[in-house]
Design a protein around this motif. Structure first.
Motif, PDB file in Angstrom:
ATOM      1  N   VAL A  21      12.557  65.544  23.246  1.00 33.81           N
ATOM      2  CA  VAL A  21      13.683  66.037  22.442  1.00 33.81           C
ATOM      3  C   VAL A  21      13.143  66.812  21.237  1.00 33.81           C
ATOM      4  O   VAL A  21      13.612  67.898  20.915  1.00 33.81           O
ATOM      5  CB  VAL A  21      14.572  64.858  21.986  1.00 33.81           C
ATOM      6  N   PHE A  22      12.149  66.223  20.575  1.00 34.58           N
ATOM      7  CA  PHE A  22      11.535  66.874  19.413  1.00 34.58           C
ATOM      8  C   PHE A  22      10.207  67.501  19.826  1.00 34.58           C
ATOM      9  O   PHE A  22       9.446  66.902  20.595  1.00 34.58           O
ATOM     10  CB  PHE A  22      11.310  65.864  18.277  1.00 34.58           C
ATOM     11  N   SER A  23       9.923  68.675  19.294  1.00 30.49           N
ATOM     12  CA  SER A  23       8.701  69.402  19.657  1.00 30.49           C
ATOM     13  C   SER A  23       7.468  68.661  19.134  1.00 30.49           C
ATOM     14  O   SER A  23       7.572  67.810  18.234  1.00 30.49           O
ATOM     15  CB  SER A  23       8.735  70.804  19.059  1.00 30.49           C
ATOM     16  N   GLN A  24       6.335  69.021  19.652  1.00 22.99           N
ATOM     17  CA  GLN A  24       5.109  68.339  19.189  1.00 22.99           C
ATOM     18  C   GLN A  24       4.877  68.574  17.704  1.00 22.99           C
ATOM     19  O   GLN A  24       4.388  67.685  17.009  1.00 22.99           O
ATOM     20  CB  GLN A  24       3.889  68.736  20.030  1.00 22.99           C
ATOM     21  N   ALA A  25       5.231  69.750  17.202  1.00 23.36           N
ATOM     22  CA  ALA A  25       5.056  70.018  15.765  1.00 23.36           C
ATOM     23  C   ALA A  25       5.935  69.074  14.947  1.00 23.36           C
ATOM     24  O   ALA A  25       5.502  68.528  13.917  1.00 23.36           O
ATOM     25  CB  ALA A  25       5.389  71.468  15.455  1.00 23.36           C
ATOM     26  N   GLU A  26       7.171  68.847  15.420  1.00 22.78           N
ATOM     27  CA  GLU A  26       8.087  67.936  14.713  1.00 22.78           C
ATOM     28  C   GLU A  26       7.601  66.489  14.817  1.00 22.78           C
ATOM     29  O   GLU A  26       7.612  65.736  13.827  1.00 22.78           O
ATOM     30  CB  GLU A  26       9.497  68.061  15.296  1.00 22.78           C
ATOM     31  N   ARG A  27       7.175  66.089  16.017  1.00 20.18           N
ATOM     32  CA  ARG A  27       6.708  64.705  16.211  1.00 20.18           C
ATOM     33  C   ARG A  27       5.444  64.434  15.385  1.00 20.18           C
ATOM     34  O   ARG A  27       5.291  63.365  14.793  1.00 20.18           O
ATOM     35  CB  ARG A  27       6.493  64.435  17.707  1.00 20.18           C
ATOM     36  N   LEU A  28       4.559  65.432  15.338  1.00 24.49           N
ATOM     37  CA  LEU A  28       3.353  65.298  14.499  1.00 24.49           C
ATOM     38  C   LEU A  28       3.715  65.154  13.029  1.00 24.49           C
ATOM     39  O   LEU A  28       3.133  64.335  12.315  1.00 24.49           O
ATOM     40  CB  LEU A  28       2.482  66.546  14.648  1.00 24.49           C
ATOM     41  N   ALA A  29       4.675  65.952  12.575  1.00 23.32           N
ATOM     42  CA  ALA A  29       5.065  65.917  11.160  1.00 23.32           C
ATOM     43  C   ALA A  29       5.648  64.555  10.797  1.00 23.32           C
ATOM     44  O   ALA A  29       5.357  64.006   9.723  1.00 23.32           O
ATOM     45  CB  ALA A  29       6.073  67.031  10.872  1.00 23.32           C
ATOM     46  N   ILE A  30       6.456  63.995  11.690  1.00 17.27           N
ATOM     47  CA  ILE A  30       7.070  62.684  11.426  1.00 17.27           C
ATOM     48  C   ILE A  30       5.990  61.600  11.349  1.00 17.27           C
ATOM     49  O   ILE A  30       5.939  60.817  10.399  1.00 17.27           O
ATOM     50  CB  ILE A  30       8.126  62.353  12.512  1.00 17.27           C
ATOM     51  N   VAL A  31       5.113  61.567  12.338  1.00 16.32           N
ATOM     52  CA  VAL A  31       4.082  60.520  12.371  1.00 16.32           C
ATOM     53  C   VAL A  31       3.116  60.682  11.193  1.00 16.32           C
ATOM     54  O   VAL A  31       2.735  59.706  10.543  1.00 16.32           O
ATOM     55  CB  VAL A  31       3.344  60.529  13.734  1.00 16.32           C
ATOM     56  N   ALA A  32       2.754  61.919  10.883  1.00 14.76           N
ATOM     57  CA  ALA A  32       1.800  62.171   9.784  1.00 14.76           C
ATOM     58  C   ALA A  32       2.362  61.723   8.437  1.00 14.76           C
ATOM     59  O   ALA A  32       1.605  61.385   7.529  1.00 14.76           O
ATOM     60  CB  ALA A  32       1.437  63.648   9.724  1.00 14.76           C
ATOM     61  N   ALA A  33       3.682  61.720   8.304  1.00 22.65           N
ATOM     62  CA  ALA A  33       4.313  61.371   7.023  1.00 22.65           C
ATOM     63  C   ALA A  33       4.388  59.863   6.791  1.00 22.65           C
ATOM     64  O   ALA A  33       4.724  59.420   5.692  1.00 22.65           O
ATOM     65  CB  ALA A  33       5.723  61.965   6.967  1.00 22.65           C
ATOM     66  N   LEU A  34       4.066  59.071   7.813  1.00 22.58           N
ATOM     67  CA  LEU A  34       4.169  57.612   7.667  1.00 22.58           C
ATOM     68  C   LEU A  34       3.034  57.070   6.796  1.00 22.58           C
ATOM     69  O   LEU A  34       1.884  57.484   6.943  1.00 22.58           O
ATOM     70  CB  LEU A  34       4.122  56.940   9.041  1.00 22.58           C
ATOM     71  N   LYS A  35       3.376  56.124   5.953  1.00 23.00           N
ATOM     72  CA  LYS A  35       2.412  55.571   5.002  1.00 23.00           C
ATOM     73  C   LYS A  35       1.158  54.995   5.672  1.00 23.00           C
ATOM     74  O   LYS A  35       0.049  55.216   5.190  1.00 23.00           O
ATOM     75  CB  LYS A  35       3.109  54.499   4.148  1.00 23.00           C
ATOM     76  N   PRO A  36       1.272  54.258   6.798  1.00 19.00           N
ATOM     77  CA  PRO A  36       0.052  53.674   7.366  1.00 19.00           C
ATOM     78  C   PRO A  36      -0.837  54.673   8.104  1.00 19.00           C
ATOM     79  O   PRO A  36      -1.931  54.317   8.532  1.00 19.00           O
ATOM     80  CB  PRO A  36       0.588  52.635   8.374  1.00 19.00           C
ATOM     81  N   VAL A  37      -0.377  55.923   8.275  1.00 19.11           N
ATOM     82  CA  VAL A  37      -1.116  56.888   9.103  1.00 19.11           C
ATOM     83  C   VAL A  37      -2.000  57.769   8.223  1.00 19.11           C
ATOM     84  O   VAL A  37      -1.538  58.399   7.280  1.00 19.11           O
ATOM     85  CB  VAL A  37      -0.134  57.761   9.923  1.00 19.11           C
ATOM     86  N   ASP A  38      -3.301  57.818   8.574  1.00 21.02           N
ATOM     87  CA  ASP A  38      -4.253  58.622   7.795  1.00 21.02           C
ATOM     88  C   ASP A  38      -4.478  60.001   8.395  1.00 21.02           C
ATOM     89  O   ASP A  38      -4.771  60.942   7.671  1.00 21.02           O
ATOM     90  CB  ASP A  38      -5.585  57.874   7.699  1.00 21.02           C
TER      91      ASP A  38
END
Ligand code: CTP
Length: 132
Positions: free
Chosen positions: A52-69
């Motif tokens: 549903v969401f493009s890889q650029a969108e999915r990457l942006a969401i995951v990258a914004a999470l506090k536990p993700v470096d």
């Protein structure tokens, strides 16, 4: 423990609490968490549909999470060993829907399967939202 690099992989489409929980639990296993987010093309070949969401969108969401470096795009399932080495993974975390499927990498890192959060998945959400 705290100096270890943990890596996990997934599509993380239509981001939900099951995704959040596995990322939080993966992060607790080390000091640095790297997430491989699967490419749109990989999903089309694997699941027969585009996310549903493009890889650029999915990457942006995951990258914004506090536990993700750090995040990167997982282009190929066959390249997993290369990704583990490239990112210096000490621990590979996968949901237990994959139990046993990544044991071959236990020669280079610890392989941990975590229980899935019950009763939620991207597929179920898409079906619910689309009313099918
Ligand atoms: N995951 C989880 N608990 C859930 C759903 C997913 O722990 N309820 C974990 C998976 O085991 C995987 C990661 O989240 O390690 C990414 O899963 P992904 O396949 O992107 O999500 P699903 O919701 O399982 O997607 P689908 O329904 O398309 O298979």
């Amino acid at each position: 423990m705290s100096g270890r690099t943990v890596i996990t992989f997934g599509t993380f489409d239509v981001f939900h609490v099951g995704h959040l929980r596995i990322i939080e639990r993966a992060a607790e296993l080390g000091g640095r968490l790297v997430v491989g987010v699967s490419a749109d093309a990989l999903n089309i070949s694997k699941k027969g549909r585009a996310p549903v969401f493009s890889q650029a969108e999915r990457l942006a969401i995951v990258a914004a999470l506090k536990p993700v470096d750090a995040v990167f795009v997982e282009e190929s399932l066959e390249a997993k060993r290369d990704y583990l080495i490239e990112h210096g993974a000490d621990v590979l975390v996968m949901g237990d829907d994959w139990a046993g499927r990544f044991d071959e990498f236990s020669d280079i890192c610890e392989v941990v399967y975590l229980p899935r959060t019950p009763a939620i998945s991207t597929t179920a959400l898409i079906e619910k939202i689309s009313g099918s």
